[in-house]
Design a protein around this motif. Sequence first.
Motif, PDB file in Angstrom:
ATOM      1  N   GLU A 203       8.533  89.389  73.541  1.00  0.00           N
ATOM      2  CA  GLU A 203       7.190  89.196  73.137  1.00  0.00           C
ATOM      3  C   GLU A 203       7.124  89.751  71.732  1.00  0.00           C
ATOM      4  O   GLU A 203       6.913  90.793  71.271  1.00  0.00           O
ATOM      5  N   TRP A 204       8.010  89.253  71.344  1.00  0.00           N
ATOM      6  CA  TRP A 204       8.865  89.513  69.588  1.00  0.00           C
ATOM      7  C   TRP A 204       8.862  90.626  69.446  1.00  0.00           C
ATOM      8  O   TRP A 204       9.592  91.661  69.800  1.00  0.00           O
TER       9      TRP A 204
ATOM     10  N   HIS B 217       9.786  77.199  67.439  1.00  0.00           N
ATOM     11  CA  HIS B 217       9.381  77.906  68.011  1.00  0.00           C
ATOM     12  C   HIS B 217       9.552  78.953  67.577  1.00  0.00           C
ATOM     13  O   HIS B 217      10.382  79.658  67.802  1.00  0.00           O
TER      14      HIS B 217
ATOM     15  N   ASN C 140       5.738  75.285  66.131  1.00  0.00           N
ATOM     16  CA  ASN C 140       4.681  76.266  66.850  1.00  0.00           C
ATOM     17  C   ASN C 140       3.872  76.812  66.326  1.00  0.00           C
ATOM     18  O   ASN C 140       4.610  77.384  65.069  1.00  0.00           O
ATOM     19  N   GLU C 141       2.678  76.597  66.643  1.00  0.00           N
ATOM     20  CA  GLU C 141       1.767  77.543  65.924  1.00  0.00           C
ATOM     21  C   GLU C 141       2.027  77.614  64.052  1.00  0.00           C
ATOM     22  O   GLU C 141       2.423  78.834  63.313  1.00  0.00           O
TER      23      GLU C 141
ATOM     24  N   PHE D  40       4.343  88.207  80.799  1.00  0.00           N
ATOM     25  CA  PHE D  40       3.512  87.108  80.131  1.00  0.00           C
ATOM     26  C   PHE D  40       3.727  85.856  81.588  1.00  0.00           C
ATOM     27  O   PHE D  40       3.051  85.472  81.777  1.00  0.00           O
TER      28      PHE D  40
ATOM     29  N   TRP E 128       1.772  80.178  79.889  1.00  0.00           N
ATOM     30  CA  TRP E 128       2.627  81.048  79.282  1.00  0.00           C
ATOM     31  C   TRP E 128       2.399  82.544  80.096  1.00  0.00           C
ATOM     32  O   TRP E 128       1.547  83.133  79.754  1.00  0.00           O
TER      33      TRP E 128
ATOM     34  N   TRP F 274      -4.262  91.887  73.781  1.00  0.00           N
ATOM     35  CA  TRP F 274      -5.739  92.008  73.329  1.00  0.00           C
ATOM     36  C   TRP F 274      -6.621  91.507  74.200  1.00  0.00           C
ATOM     37  O   TRP F 274      -6.330  92.298  75.674  1.00  0.00           O
TER      38      TRP F 274
ATOM     39  N   GLN G 283      -3.280  76.059  71.928  1.00  0.00           N
ATOM     40  CA  GLN G 283      -2.766  77.408  72.605  1.00  0.00           C
ATOM     41  C   GLN G 283      -3.895  78.113  72.619  1.00  0.00           C
ATOM     42  O   GLN G 283      -4.684  78.259  71.460  1.00  0.00           O
TER      43      GLN G 283
ATOM     44  N   ASN H 208       8.452  87.279  79.155  1.00  0.00           N
ATOM     45  CA  ASN H 208       9.503  86.874  77.275  1.00  0.00           C
ATOM     46  C   ASN H 208       9.371  87.657  75.910  1.00  0.00           C
ATOM     47  O   ASN H 208       9.172  89.293  76.791  1.00  0.00           O
TER      48      ASN H 208
ATOM     49  N   TYR I  22      -5.384  82.542  74.163  1.00  0.00           N
ATOM     50  CA  TYR I  22      -5.214  83.961  74.931  1.00  0.00           C
ATOM     51  C   TYR I  22      -6.393  84.722  75.023  1.00  0.00           C
ATOM     52  O   TYR I  22      -6.547  85.208  76.335  1.00  0.00           O
TER      53      TYR I  22
ATOM     54  N   GLN J 127      12.825  83.208  72.883  1.00  0.00           N
ATOM     55  CA  GLN J 127      12.077  84.083  73.963  1.00  0.00           C
ATOM     56  C   GLN J 127      12.742  84.679  75.283  1.00  0.00           C
ATOM     57  O   GLN J 127      12.870  85.818  76.046  1.00  0.00           O
TER      58      GLN J 127
ATOM     59  N   GLU K  54      -0.280  76.549  76.191  1.00  0.00           N
ATOM     60  CA  GLU K  54       0.202  78.208  76.088  1.00  0.00           C
ATOM     61  C   GLU K  54      -1.537  78.530  76.308  1.00  0.00           C
ATOM     62  O   GLU K  54      -2.168  77.975  75.749  1.00  0.00           O
TER      63      GLU K  54
HETATM   64  C1  BGC Z   1       3.760  82.771  70.913  1.00  0.00           C
HETATM   65  C2  BGC Z   1       4.968  82.961  72.093  1.00  0.00           C
HETATM   66  C3  BGC Z   1       4.034  84.158  72.058  1.00  0.00           C
HETATM   67  C4  BGC Z   1       2.584  84.345  72.974  1.00  0.00           C
HETATM   68  C5  BGC Z   1       1.831  85.421  73.415  1.00  0.00           C
HETATM   69  C6  BGC Z   1       1.727  82.273  71.487  1.00  0.00           C
HETATM   70  O1  BGC Z   1       1.441  82.844  70.353  1.00  0.00           O
HETATM   71  O2  BGC Z   1       3.856  80.686  70.701  1.00  0.00           O
HETATM   72  O3  BGC Z   1       6.092  82.886  71.580  1.00  0.00           O
HETATM   73  O4  BGC Z   1       4.925  85.248  72.936  1.00  0.00           O
HETATM   74  O5  BGC Z   1       1.472  83.324  71.879  1.00  0.00           O
HETATM   75  O6  BGC Z   1       1.783  85.704  71.746  1.00  0.00           O
END
Ligand code: BGC
Length: 413
Positions: free
Chosen positions: A371-372, A130, A174-175, A380, A364, A299, A274, A369, A276, A36, A326
């Motif tokens: 963001e996929w 990750h 990770n996750e 972020f 985080w 979200w 983690q 970064n 959010y 990322q 995170e």
């Molecule tokens: C992931 C991160 C991602 C973040 C925000 C997490 O699920 O580990 O790679 O950037 O959430 O979506």
Amino acid sequence: MTSSEHRKTPVNKVVEIPHLAFPKGFLWGAATAAHQVEGNNIASDWWELEHSGSPVIVEPSGDAADHFNRWPADLDLLAGLGLNSYRFSIEWSRIEPVRGQISRAALDHYKRMVAGCVERGLTPIVTLQHVTLPMWFRRAGGWQADDSADLFGQYAETVLPVLNEGAAWVATINEPGFQPLMSALHRGDEAALNAWRGGPIPEVTPDEIDDLVRAHRAARDVVRAGTDAQVGWTVVLHDLQYDSEGEAEAKQWFDTHEAPYLRAAREDDFVGVQNYTRSRFDATGEVLPGPDDRMTAIWEYYPESLGNAVRLAKSVVGDVPIVVTENGVPTEDDSERIEFIDRALRSLDEAIADGVDVRGYLHWSAIDNFEWALGYGPRFGLIEFDRTTFARTVKPSADWYGRLVRANSGPTV
Ligand code: BGC
């Protein structure tokens, strides 16, 4: 010399620093993940996906934040803010770009990074995997291949010299709950594509969970035997909210998507939480946020979910220590980030006061970064960078967070 500047907080948006009764030695930091921020991870499955014409990928990662080359200056910035820890990941596809072919240069790179953290007073928290996988591993069947746990264990063995530069905490995967979705995305499954467009997350099979747990344990045992680090994995947890009608639906969500990975952490040295946002449930299932709810770029904006997430983790892992690996918010408005950190940490403070054993908070992210699938849209970071010159700008939220850390860090000896 770092080419970076600090942006000022508008006077009307100054938020008072909270006083938090966190335990001594608390890890105060920020997090990133290799793909990322590093740039040019050309041997990874994600690089391939980014260039495959997949309809859900907004843009490729390219140079990202060029953290691969600029990490010393980035660590200087984080240490300069007053943080005492940094979480980052080792990119397996750089260490082993081709099966069995180890890059000594990549190992040296990550050894220098771990040592560089220690030199600056940043406790290194290192993730072994990750999201991304080496392309060769993905093509050989990914986590579902018969030898996946052995291969992941061997990779852990390979990076022991990196970890032994001083990594105090090591997360294997990770996750893990996100990995089956990744596999489905790489296969181009319609349900996975739909999930990336906001649809429901596809069901995960018990076999897929077992494969991940086996791989985690293989790597965990190698790292435990070969280092002094605390070893665990990092699990995404929503704050699940429901009324009596929605309880069964919420529990089913938890049992499918989150609980198996927490249960597997019961014998670990710590679990990374983690969080959010929250998810709400009624008799019909998950209730999506409505027009009256405050939203972020992705979200619902709901900082208090953090306290509930660590309580939820404790309800499954018992006395296993928790590190918040995170927590953050995707927003263009940096004052929203300050408010988010303030409210999230106050909720964490209450959970700690109620007896949840939380050892650290890693925001985080350290730097804006990739963001996929969403590309570089959602922001972020505590630090932003110019996509052409890579010059860093420290956001007001980073300075505010640094002040908070300084105000809430007790004497170190
Ligand atoms: C992931 C991160 C991602 C973040 C925000 C997490 O699920 O580990 O790679 O950037 O959430 O979506």
